[in-house]
Design a protein around this motif. Sequence first.
Motif, PDB file in Angstrom:
ATOM      1  N   GLU A  74       0.851  -1.190   0.000  1.00  0.00           N
ATOM      2  CA  GLU A  74       0.000   0.000   0.000  1.00  0.00           C
ATOM      3  C   GLU A  74       0.888   1.241   0.000  1.00  0.00           C
ATOM      4  OE1 GLU A  74      -2.560   2.098   3.400  1.00  0.00           O
ATOM      5  OE2 GLU A  74      -3.429   0.171   2.786  1.00  0.00           O
ATOM      6  N   THR A  75       0.612   2.159  -0.903  1.00  0.00           N
ATOM      7  CA  THR A  75       1.348   3.412  -0.959  1.00  0.00           C
ATOM      8  C   THR A  75       0.364   4.582  -0.905  1.00  0.00           C
ATOM      9  OG1 THR A  75       1.306   3.365  -3.379  1.00  0.00           O
ATOM     10  CG2 THR A  75       3.267   2.468  -2.307  1.00  0.00           C
ATOM     11  N   HIS A  76       0.887   5.750  -0.583  1.00  0.00           N
ATOM     12  CA  HIS A  76       0.058   6.945  -0.509  1.00  0.00           C
ATOM     13  C   HIS A  76       0.581   7.991  -1.480  1.00  0.00           C
ATOM     14  CE1 HIS A  76      -1.464   5.997   3.837  1.00  0.00           C
ATOM     15  NE2 HIS A  76      -1.767   5.067   2.956  1.00  0.00           N
ATOM     16  N   ILE A  77      -0.344   8.600  -2.203  1.00  0.00           N
ATOM     17  CA  ILE A  77      -0.001   9.633  -3.182  1.00  0.00           C
ATOM     18  C   ILE A  77      -0.836  10.871  -2.890  1.00  0.00           C
ATOM     19  CG2 ILE A  77       0.009  10.258  -5.625  1.00  0.00           C
ATOM     20  CD1 ILE A  77       0.176   7.191  -6.182  1.00  0.00           C
ATOM     21  N   VAL A  78      -0.171  11.972  -2.644  1.00  0.00           N
ATOM     22  CA  VAL A  78      -0.863  13.239  -2.413  1.00  0.00           C
ATOM     23  C   VAL A  78      -1.080  13.932  -3.756  1.00  0.00           C
ATOM     24  CG1 VAL A  78      -0.626  15.562  -1.457  1.00  0.00           C
ATOM     25  CG2 VAL A  78      -0.057  13.573  -0.053  1.00  0.00           C
ATOM     26  N   VAL A  83       2.213  13.603  -5.835  1.00  0.00           N
ATOM     27  CA  VAL A  83       3.337  13.638  -4.898  1.00  0.00           C
ATOM     28  C   VAL A  83       3.464  12.282  -4.204  1.00  0.00           C
ATOM     29  CG1 VAL A  83       4.327  14.801  -2.884  1.00  0.00           C
ATOM     30  CG2 VAL A  83       2.860  16.090  -4.470  1.00  0.00           C
ATOM     31  N   LEU A  84       4.616  11.657  -4.310  1.00  0.00           N
ATOM     32  CA  LEU A  84       4.867  10.428  -3.567  1.00  0.00           C
ATOM     33  C   LEU A  84       5.012  10.807  -2.096  1.00  0.00           C
ATOM     34  CD1 LEU A  84       5.443   7.374  -3.534  1.00  0.00           C
ATOM     35  CD2 LEU A  84       7.864   7.930  -3.893  1.00  0.00           C
ATOM     36  N   ALA A 104       4.727   9.564 -13.710  1.00  0.00           N
ATOM     37  CA  ALA A 104       4.411  10.983 -13.525  1.00  0.00           C
ATOM     38  C   ALA A 104       5.073  11.870 -14.565  1.00  0.00           C
ATOM     39  CB  ALA A 104       4.832  11.432 -12.124  1.00  0.00           C
ATOM     40  N   GLY A 105       6.177  11.413 -15.139  1.00  0.00           N
ATOM     41  CA  GLY A 105       6.895  12.227 -16.112  1.00  0.00           C
ATOM     42  C   GLY A 105       7.440  13.492 -15.478  1.00  0.00           C
ATOM     43  N   GLU A 106       7.366  14.588 -16.189  1.00  0.00           N
ATOM     44  CA  GLU A 106       7.951  15.836 -15.697  1.00  0.00           C
ATOM     45  C   GLU A 106       7.144  16.471 -14.573  1.00  0.00           C
ATOM     46  OE1 GLU A 106       7.593  19.364 -18.263  1.00  0.00           O
ATOM     47  OE2 GLU A 106       6.555  18.051 -19.689  1.00  0.00           O
ATOM     48  N   TYR A 107       5.945  15.926 -14.275  1.00  0.00           N
ATOM     49  CA  TYR A 107       5.079  16.547 -13.278  1.00  0.00           C
ATOM     50  C   TYR A 107       5.110  15.836 -11.926  1.00  0.00           C
ATOM     51  CZ  TYR A 107       3.453  18.604 -17.606  1.00  0.00           C
ATOM     52  OH  TYR A 107       3.411  19.246 -18.808  1.00  0.00           O
ATOM     53  N   GLY A 108       6.054  14.938 -11.720  1.00  0.00           N
ATOM     54  CA  GLY A 108       6.130  14.191 -10.469  1.00  0.00           C
ATOM     55  C   GLY A 108       6.820  14.957  -9.349  1.00  0.00           C
ATOM     56  N   ALA A 109       6.354  14.712  -8.110  1.00  0.00           N
ATOM     57  CA  ALA A 109       6.954  15.334  -6.927  1.00  0.00           C
ATOM     58  C   ALA A 109       7.062  14.295  -5.815  1.00  0.00           C
ATOM     59  CB  ALA A 109       6.121  16.533  -6.475  1.00  0.00           C
ATOM     60  N   MET A 110       7.768  14.644  -4.769  1.00  0.00           N
ATOM     61  CA  MET A 110       7.969  13.718  -3.650  1.00  0.00           C
ATOM     62  C   MET A 110       8.091  14.508  -2.353  1.00  0.00           C
ATOM     63  SD  MET A 110      10.901  10.771  -3.217  1.00  0.00           S
ATOM     64  CE  MET A 110      12.317  11.876  -3.324  1.00  0.00           C
ATOM     65  N   GLU A 111       7.549  13.955  -1.271  1.00  0.00           N
ATOM     66  CA  GLU A 111       7.662  14.611   0.032  1.00  0.00           C
ATOM     67  C   GLU A 111       9.079  14.426   0.572  1.00  0.00           C
ATOM     68  OE1 GLU A 111       3.217  14.870   2.028  1.00  0.00           O
ATOM     69  OE2 GLU A 111       4.559  13.275   2.658  1.00  0.00           O
ATOM     70  N   VAL A 112       9.887  15.402   0.303  1.00  0.00           N
ATOM     71  CA  VAL A 112      11.268  15.403   0.780  1.00  0.00           C
ATOM     72  C   VAL A 112      11.337  15.922   2.216  1.00  0.00           C
ATOM     73  CG1 VAL A 112      13.547  16.455   0.427  1.00  0.00           C
ATOM     74  CG2 VAL A 112      12.229  15.616  -1.534  1.00  0.00           C
ATOM     75  N   TYR A 113      10.466  16.881   2.529  1.00  0.00           N
ATOM     76  CA  TYR A 113      10.447  17.514   3.846  1.00  0.00           C
ATOM     77  C   TYR A 113       9.187  17.068   4.586  1.00  0.00           C
ATOM     78  CZ  TYR A 113      13.832  20.132   1.204  1.00  0.00           C
ATOM     79  OH  TYR A 113      14.894  20.468   0.401  1.00  0.00           O
ATOM     80  N   TYR A 114       9.389  16.328   5.683  1.00  0.00           N
ATOM     81  CA  TYR A 114       8.266  15.677   6.376  1.00  0.00           C
ATOM     82  C   TYR A 114       8.531  15.698   7.878  1.00  0.00           C
ATOM     83  CZ  TYR A 114       4.793  12.012   7.396  1.00  0.00           C
ATOM     84  OH  TYR A 114       3.731  11.292   7.881  1.00  0.00           O
ATOM     85  N   LYS A 115       7.475  15.719   8.649  1.00  0.00           N
ATOM     86  CA  LYS A 115       7.554  16.006  10.082  1.00  0.00           C
ATOM     87  C   LYS A 115       8.542  15.134  10.868  1.00  0.00           C
ATOM     88  CE  LYS A 115       3.732  12.942  11.355  1.00  0.00           C
ATOM     89  NZ  LYS A 115       2.480  12.833  12.110  1.00  0.00           N
ATOM     90  N   ASN A 116       8.609  13.850  10.582  1.00  0.00           N
ATOM     91  CA  ASN A 116       9.389  12.946  11.429  1.00  0.00           C
ATOM     92  C   ASN A 116      10.769  12.619  10.882  1.00  0.00           C
ATOM     93  OD1 ASN A 116       7.366  12.689  13.361  1.00  0.00           O
ATOM     94  ND2 ASN A 116       6.376  11.004  12.294  1.00  0.00           N
TER      95      ASN A 116
END
Length: 300
Positions: A84-88, A206-207, A232-244
């Motif tokens: 299971e994965t989450h995508i914002v 966003v991953l 996602a191609g050129e429009y992909g993002a990822m949560e690099v900055y996260y609370k924990n």
Amino acid sequence: MRLVQSGGCDLHCHSVRSDGKRKLEELVAMAKERGLRALAITDHNLFDTEFEQEKKKWNSDSFKLVNGVEFTATYTTRDGRIIETHIVALMFDSSNSAFIRLLDQYSSGRYNYINAILASLREKQVVDISYEELRNRFPDTWAPGKVHIAQLMAERGVVSNVYEGLDIYVGNLGEKRCWVPQADYVKLPTVKEVVQLIKEAHGIPVLAHPFYYNSLDLTELEELMEDFKEIAGEYGAMEVYYKNYTDEQTKLLEQLSVKYGLVPSCGGDFHGFSETDQLYNFDYEILENLEKLQARSMVG
């Protein structure tokens, strides 16, 4: 974590409509009190149709609400495991019919899924909770979930707090003593299906929280990023900055975001069930870079 004193953004939080403790107006008030310029409320598999009207009420030159949803999706690893994965999804066109149908897909089977968790708790003599009790205790939520079960367990003294209920009994991390796979009851879409529909709605996929997937080692995590980028191609993002995240984890994700061409995003993942939960003031430039990406998607 690229935090600022004020004037920042938080692009991942939850309201009472899914598994958060605060109502929309409370989240907005909290964000303004902390000096945020932008907030994305990313409820799980849910976008309230009233949100567009709410945005008009709250948005101003000094503050804005950003369209957001956190989707649950399945990802098949190179060795055939399904996780299971989450995508914002951020800044999407909420009127897109295909996007709306994707959201509707999550409703089917959810009642049976939650009842299966409750049955597991009863069978293992942990606690006896009915679906009706959940529904009555949490009338503002779109549909009761694991967090609500854990909260009711805490209120009954079975566990000391919500997170203990999740970590030991019903969550998909930790001990998983009474955990039930959601995919056994709800037809979850694949990462590919979710990302493609977000792109069709001119949103940014966003991953979410990459280190959340603790069943993946670093090599497998990079494979997930590589596959996500391919879709996602050129429009992909990822949560690099996260609370924990530790400084070491953040630095690694910064490097991997460059390696796989995923634009950095951020999120405090606020739910409100702990005294340490908070909205974060991440550098507003993070949102500006995502907005530039989204503007290109509207043209492309």
